[in-house]
Enzyme design. Structure first.
Site: not given
Ligand SMILES: [Zn+2]
Length: 657
Positions: A85, A187, A270
């Protein structure tokens, strides 16, 4: 740089992006790597491509020198493709930067960036249109300048235009006419931070619609897995994530359905390595720095998992289902989904019409999916026949399961032309969500390959009603099944004849009546089962099991041989209907009390009997006055019953009459 598309779904593309530092699959997530401060080796956590900030390298003398000597790949110790960037972010945050557009382009070229970026002017949401227009001119000017300055640098050119879709569109059109390789959409972070997903859709769709399809698009600053599926469905190919580290610093865990604060967790969300290894309390007890790294690992793992799931969904053709799931995680994401379907006519042009996976209806938003739009556009433009018969839906594919309906529709002579084939008749099924499905098409994707709930929502009813009414405009003669009129509250105009193709219930009635006629004698069926008979079917096999009048059982259809077994009410009805001595076993006075008690009948007490009774038949047990005492199953035939003086003749089912 080269970009090719391998699979498509909705407006999404699963592609291969080839750079001088290797190939990557898109959609791809590019973790933001902070030059000089990065402590997490993102490659080990699944990154194939990363993004870093050329301006931060340029501004720091030590980093700049190292980058110029070792290249940006050496500086970051990353051998895959690197996107840089330009400092626009700093420009938008601090209002100025200490570098010019040509300088930063030259610098990116010098450090061997794979994809560099010009110094555009990010315009935040909600500024005045005047300012957005003025900024846009600067962005476009710098884009032209970048093309003049670059020698062989692959270039990003960012679509700006604030929250004005027309300015986004104009910017995209202008940039499309120039020779860039990749288009970020810029943006949009403030929109995502404030959950303004509906406007995100407007901005992205206005941009994507006017960018060349052959160039990858990068949704700048989109790092939360909540929005990946949505953005991919709109045609975005690249994402950058600083979120994985920023959220980690804030003790927050990313998930595809939202964000969790570590302090609120009693269980890890998770099954990534971090979540498997530690409890929330373990993490809270760790030092800040270590905890941040571990949370960042989870955040990266879950983000890459989401990208993998999206790629799988594109190959399967189930991306829209995934988008609908994700967009139900937050009301403002649901706004985005509702906005997205307003672009269905445009998305439909990109969406492959034939897919591997079935269309799943997940709510009224599904009514406006590109597939529905496509079907409707096609079907309303098909040539019309002389007349149309609209039929209720049955199990798909419809044509294989419509026989009972069609037979009766013909038989009733609702339209004699149908029988003779003289009338050019269109048969069509009416169903959610596709409205009207001509029977010839009922096996074409997705008209057979779709699932909808059995309980219809109001929006679906209204939409199908609209579709039917619009479809019928082209016909002079219309036959509509009565059940459809009821189901969709259709208005009956002069052109419409309501026909009564046999419903499954009356079809069942025909069946059980015929069985009774066959089993007892003609007429028994009507006597046993009137039009109001209630049919109860086996949940397992779908076969008829019980037949009721109101709450009273008339008979049971025995599964093993498909014949009727009488209940009390059935025995009474049959007794009333059949003339003496048909189907009867007559017992003497001595046996009468035993019969009434439901005891079995011995042959020696039988004084008369229907000679045509067979063994194993349902028989009525009466006295010499033909009063019904009981009913049961004959164990012998009529001749045997009258002949035998020993042993059982009838196994009584029930007495008590
Ligand atoms: Zn995790």
């Amino acid at each position: 740089m080269n970009f090719e598309i391998k699979y498509k779904d909705a407006r999404a593309r699963l592609g291969i992006l080839t750079t001088s530092h290797g190939k990557i699959r898109t959609p791809a997530l590019m973790p933001v790597v902070h030059p000089g401060r990065q402590t997490l080796p993102v490659k080990e956590h699944g990154a194939e491509i990363v993004i870093t900030n050329a301006y931060l390298i340029y501004k720091n003398e030590e980093l700049r020198e190292r980058a110029l000597q070792e290249g940006v790949h050496g500086l970051l110790d990353f051998s895959g493709p690197i996107v840089t960037d330009s400092g626009s972010f700093q420009l938008s945050t601090y209002g100025e930067v200490e570098v010019s557009n040509p300088e930063i382009i030259k610098f990116q070229e010098a450090i061997g960036t794979d994809i560099g970026t010009s110094l555009d002017l990010p315009t935040p949401p909600d500024v005045t249109k005047k300012r957005a227009e003025r900024d846009l001119e600067v962005t476009l000017e710098r884009a032209r300048e970048a093309l003049e300055v670059r020698e062989n640098l692959t270039l990003n050119s960012v679509v700006q235009g604030s929250t004005y879709p027309d300015l986004r569109e104009r910017c995209a059109q202008e940039l499309a006419s120039m020779d860039f390789e990749v288009h970020p959409i810029g943006a949009v972070v403030p929109l995502m931070e404030s959950y303004r997903y509906r406007e995100l859709v407007e901005v992205v769709m206005a941009s994507v619609e006017h960018l060349p399809d052959s160039r990858p698009r990068h949704l700048m600053g989109a790092g939360h897995p909540m929005v990946f599926a949505l953005a991919v469905a709109m045609g975005c190919d690249l994402f950058d994530s600083a979120a994985y580290i920023l959220y980690a610093q804030d003790d927050r865990l990313l998930m595809p359905d939202g964000t969790h604060k570590l302090e609120n967790l009693v269980e890890m969300p998770c099954s990534c390595e971090v979540c498997r290894t530690y409890t929330p309390q373990d993490l809270i007890n760790k030092k800040k720095e270590e905890r941040t790294l571990l949370l960042a690992q989870h955040n990266l793992a879950i983000s890459f998992a989401e990208i993998r799931q999206i790629r799988q969904a594109i190959v399967e053709g189930s991306l829209w289902e995934l988008v609908e799931q994700r967009c139900r995680a937050h009301p403002y994401l649901l706004d985005a989904l509702r906005k997205l379907v307003t672009y269905s006519p445009q998305i439909e042009k990109y969406d492959p019409p034939y897919k591997k996976s079935a269309f799943f209806y997940s709510g009224s938003e599904s009514l406006n999916r590109p597939e529905v739009h496509r079907h409707w556009e096609k079907v309303r433009n098909l040539p019309r026949k002389e007349a149309v018969l609209l039929l209720p839906p049955v199990t798909k594919p419809y044509s294989q399961n419509l026989h009972p309906y069609l037979g009766i529709a013909y038989g009733r002579g609702a339209c004699e032309g149908m029988l003779t084939g003289k009338l050019d008749l269109q048969l069509a099924v009416v169903d959610v969500p596709f409205g009207v499905i001509p029977l010839e098409l009922d096996q074409v994707y997705p008209l057979a390959q779709n699932e909808t709930p059995t309980i219809m929502d109001t929006e679906a009813r209204l939409q199908v009603k609209r579709m039917v009414e619009e479809y019928l405009e082209g016909y002079a003669t219309v036959l509509v099944a009565s059940s459809l009129v009821k189901r969709y509250e259709l208005d009956i105009t002069e052109q419409v004849t309501v026909v009564d193709p046999i419903s499954m219930d009356t079809h069942d009635l025909k069946r059980v009546r015929m069985i009774a006629d066959y089993q007892f004698q003609p007429g028994a069926g009507e006597a046993l089962f009137d039009d109001q008979v209630r049919v109860v079917k086996s949940r397992k096999t779908g076969k008829i099991r019980h037949l009721y009048q109101g709450e009273d059982l008339i008979a049971t259809l025995r599964a093993s041989d498909g014949v009727l077994v009488l209940a009390v009410l059935g025995a009474r009805k049959l007794h009333q209907h059949l003339p003496y001595p048909v189907n009867r076993v007559v017992v003497n006075e001595e046996a009468e009390p035993f019969a009434r008690e439901g005891k079995s009948i011995f042959a020696k007490f039988v004084i008369n009997c229907d000679i045509d009774i067979r063994a194993q038949e349902e028989v009525l047990i009466v006295n010499s006055e033909d009063e019904l005492l009981a009913f049961g199953k004959s164990l012998l035939n009529g001749r045997e019953i009258t002949d035998f003086k020993t042993g059982q003749a009838v196994k009584t089912r029930k007495g008590g009459f």
